[in-house]
Scaffold this motif. Structure first.
Motif, PDB file in Angstrom:
ATOM      1  N   CYS A  99      14.473 -24.011 -68.618  1.00  0.00           N
ATOM      2  CA  CYS A  99      13.338 -23.112 -68.858  1.00  0.00           C
ATOM      3  C   CYS A  99      12.255 -23.322 -67.808  1.00  0.00           C
ATOM      4  CB  CYS A  99      12.749 -23.358 -70.254  1.00  0.00           C
ATOM      5  SG  CYS A  99      13.789 -22.831 -71.629  1.00  0.00           S
ATOM      6  N   GLU A 100      11.988 -24.602 -67.515  1.00  0.00           N
ATOM      7  CA  GLU A 100      10.968 -24.929 -66.523  1.00  0.00           C
ATOM      8  C   GLU A 100      11.373 -24.447 -65.136  1.00  0.00           C
ATOM      9  OE1 GLU A 100       8.593 -28.893 -64.820  1.00  0.00           O
ATOM     10  OE2 GLU A 100      10.114 -29.085 -66.404  1.00  0.00           O
ATOM     11  N   ALA A 101      12.657 -24.671 -64.792  1.00  0.00           N
ATOM     12  CA  ALA A 101      13.155 -24.262 -63.478  1.00  0.00           C
ATOM     13  C   ALA A 101      13.099 -22.752 -63.302  1.00  0.00           C
ATOM     14  CB  ALA A 101      14.588 -24.757 -63.283  1.00  0.00           C
ATOM     15  N   ASP A 102      13.287 -22.031 -64.392  1.00  0.00           N
ATOM     16  CA  ASP A 102      13.279 -20.563 -64.339  1.00  0.00           C
ATOM     17  C   ASP A 102      11.874 -19.983 -64.451  1.00  0.00           C
ATOM     18  OD1 ASP A 102      16.025 -20.666 -64.155  1.00  0.00           O
ATOM     19  OD2 ASP A 102      16.383 -20.220 -66.281  1.00  0.00           O
ATOM     20  N   GLY A 103      10.874 -20.853 -64.592  1.00  0.00           N
ATOM     21  CA  GLY A 103       9.497 -20.388 -64.702  1.00  0.00           C
ATOM     22  C   GLY A 103       9.185 -19.721 -66.027  1.00  0.00           C
ATOM     23  N   LYS A 104       9.936 -20.065 -67.059  1.00  0.00           N
ATOM     24  CA  LYS A 104       9.730 -19.471 -68.381  1.00  0.00           C
ATOM     25  C   LYS A 104       8.836 -20.362 -69.238  1.00  0.00           C
ATOM     26  CE  LYS A 104      14.129 -16.939 -68.496  1.00  0.00           C
ATOM     27  NZ  LYS A 104      15.379 -16.702 -69.273  1.00  0.00           N
ATOM     28  N   ASP A 144      16.731 -17.124 -81.098  1.00  0.00           N
ATOM     29  CA  ASP A 144      17.965 -16.739 -80.413  1.00  0.00           C
ATOM     30  C   ASP A 144      18.375 -17.932 -79.557  1.00  0.00           C
ATOM     31  OD1 ASP A 144      19.977 -15.777 -78.820  1.00  0.00           O
ATOM     32  OD2 ASP A 144      18.903 -13.987 -78.142  1.00  0.00           O
ATOM     33  N   THR A 145      19.498 -18.568 -79.887  1.00  0.00           N
ATOM     34  CA  THR A 145      19.875 -19.793 -79.180  1.00  0.00           C
ATOM     35  C   THR A 145      20.216 -19.553 -77.710  1.00  0.00           C
ATOM     36  OG1 THR A 145      22.168 -19.586 -79.956  1.00  0.00           O
ATOM     37  CG2 THR A 145      20.675 -20.943 -81.272  1.00  0.00           C
ATOM     38  N   SER A 146      20.380 -18.307 -77.317  1.00  0.00           N
ATOM     39  CA  SER A 146      20.632 -18.017 -75.908  1.00  0.00           C
ATOM     40  C   SER A 146      19.327 -17.948 -75.114  1.00  0.00           C
ATOM     41  CB  SER A 146      21.393 -16.697 -75.759  1.00  0.00           C
ATOM     42  OG  SER A 146      20.592 -15.594 -76.163  1.00  0.00           O
ATOM     43  N   ASP A 147      18.198 -17.972 -75.799  1.00  0.00           N
ATOM     44  CA  ASP A 147      16.898 -17.942 -75.138  1.00  0.00           C
ATOM     45  C   ASP A 147      15.886 -18.709 -75.987  1.00  0.00           C
ATOM     46  OD1 ASP A 147      14.695 -17.477 -73.605  1.00  0.00           O
ATOM     47  OD2 ASP A 147      14.501 -15.346 -74.124  1.00  0.00           O
ATOM     48  N   LEU A 148      15.837 -20.021 -75.775  1.00  0.00           N
ATOM     49  CA  LEU A 148      14.981 -20.890 -76.575  1.00  0.00           C
ATOM     50  C   LEU A 148      13.671 -21.240 -75.876  1.00  0.00           C
ATOM     51  CD1 LEU A 148      17.716 -23.294 -77.951  1.00  0.00           C
ATOM     52  CD2 LEU A 148      16.340 -21.724 -79.317  1.00  0.00           C
ATOM     53  N   CYS A 149      13.455 -20.713 -74.699  1.00  0.00           N
ATOM     54  CA  CYS A 149      12.213 -21.003 -73.983  1.00  0.00           C
ATOM     55  C   CYS A 149      11.021 -20.543 -74.814  1.00  0.00           C
ATOM     56  CB  CYS A 149      12.221 -20.315 -72.624  1.00  0.00           C
ATOM     57  SG  CYS A 149      13.596 -20.814 -71.561  1.00  0.00           S
TER      58      CYS A 149
END
Length: 315
Positions: free
Chosen positions: A201-206, A173-178
């Motif tokens: 992704c890193e900033a969001d802790g994912k 899902d290109t809206s969530d690639l983490c």
């Protein structure tokens, strides 16, 4: 030259995908001016380029060229020949072909020069324009950052597209690639965008997004076919070509994003060369040669009507 479903090993599959890019692209055009026939998908190696030998020199445009371009009688063009169908190598492994190559040859005809397309790594072209190369034509999206280093003359519109294995088995899902692995070509705007997503992704802790960057687009495509990467991100014509040529192993994910102008790279501040190239591109647009080239390669959806100098495109 196409990848085959019957390949029994990952190594053989990877080799096949890499080799298919040495063949030419299939065309979707049905015009009578088109050298590509409707069955070209099964005979892609027969397509070696649109014949631009009938394009005549324009003396008024040619005289605009600076001396450093005309002194050797050649128009030297830097291009990364791994980016089908824009610029890649023919079956002989050494002859550049593609729609950008044909446009470059047509420009040389307008200038009364011999076209000299030279293979280079994508990230080395911009620094070498004005010294090693007269111009660079290699699917360069016009960006504000690049405009700080070089000038551009627009010649095509392209977006970006994602490609995954057929059926999207990894549920990308290109809206969530983490947590996923994204393949891109080095120094492209797609690499820049993928790295931005990775930082977010890193900033969001994912989970970490791994960006797999390769100097050759052929390797980018192979990474998805072999499962090393989950998805690749590339210019829309490139993604479409890869999908068409991998015997159904890949498919586009979602719609084309962020359509923006691509341009011919010219030494920063060289107004003479800017004007000469812009007028030459516009001449090819106006006389129909430009559209015939794009139709031959099946990429006429990216045609422009007006070529411009230093028009900002993507951020």
């Amino acid at each position: 030259m196409e990848a085959k479903k019957s390949l029994k090993t990952v190594a053989a599959c990877a080799l096949s995908v890499a080799m298919l890019f040495a063949g030419a692209a299939c065309s979707t055009s049905d015009g009578s001016d088109d050298a590509a026939s409707s069955d070209s998908g099964s005979k892609s190696s027969e397509l070696t380029g649109y014949d631009v030998s009938s394009v005549q020199k324009d003396d008024d445009i040619a005289k605009l060229l600076p001396d450093y371009v005309t002194k050797d009688g050649k128009l030297t063009i830097g291009m990364d020949t791994s980016y089908a169908p824009a610029e890649f190598l023919a079956e002989d492994g050494k002859t550049p072909v593609g729609f950008d190559v044909d446009i470059a040859k047509a420009l040389a005809q307008v200038f009364g020069l011999e076209a000299d397309p030279e293979t280079a790594n994508f990230d080395s072209i911009i620094p070498s324009v004005g010294s090693k190369y007269d111009i660079g034509i290699s699917s360069f999206t016009v960006t504000k950052e690049r405009l700080e280093a070089v000038d551009f003359v627009s010649h095509f519109d392209a977006g970006s597209a994602w490609a995954v294995k057929k059926g999207n088995p990894n549920k990308i899902d290109t809206s969530d690639l983490c947590g996923k692995k994204v393949a891109v070509q080095t120094a492209t705007m797609q690499e820049t965008e993928a790295n931005k997503i990775a930082k977010q992704c890193e900033a969001d802790g994912k989970d970490k997004l791994e960006v797999i960057s390769s100097k050759l687009q052929t390797d980018v495509t192979t990474n998805v076919v072999t499962g090393k990467a989950d998805v690749f991100y590339a210019d829309s014509p490139v993604a479409g070509y890869a999908i068409a040529q991998t015997d159904g192993q890949l498919e586009m994910l979602g719609k084309v994003e962020g359509v923006a102008p691509e341009g011919i790279v010219i030494k920063k501040g060289d107004s003479q060369m800017d004007e000469a190239v812009q007028k030459a591109v516009q001449k090819l647009i106006d006389d129909g040669t430009y559209l015939k080239i794009l139709k031959y390669w099946g990429v006429e959806d990216g045609a422009i009507e007006t070529s411009e100098i230093n028009t900002p495109g993507a951020e």
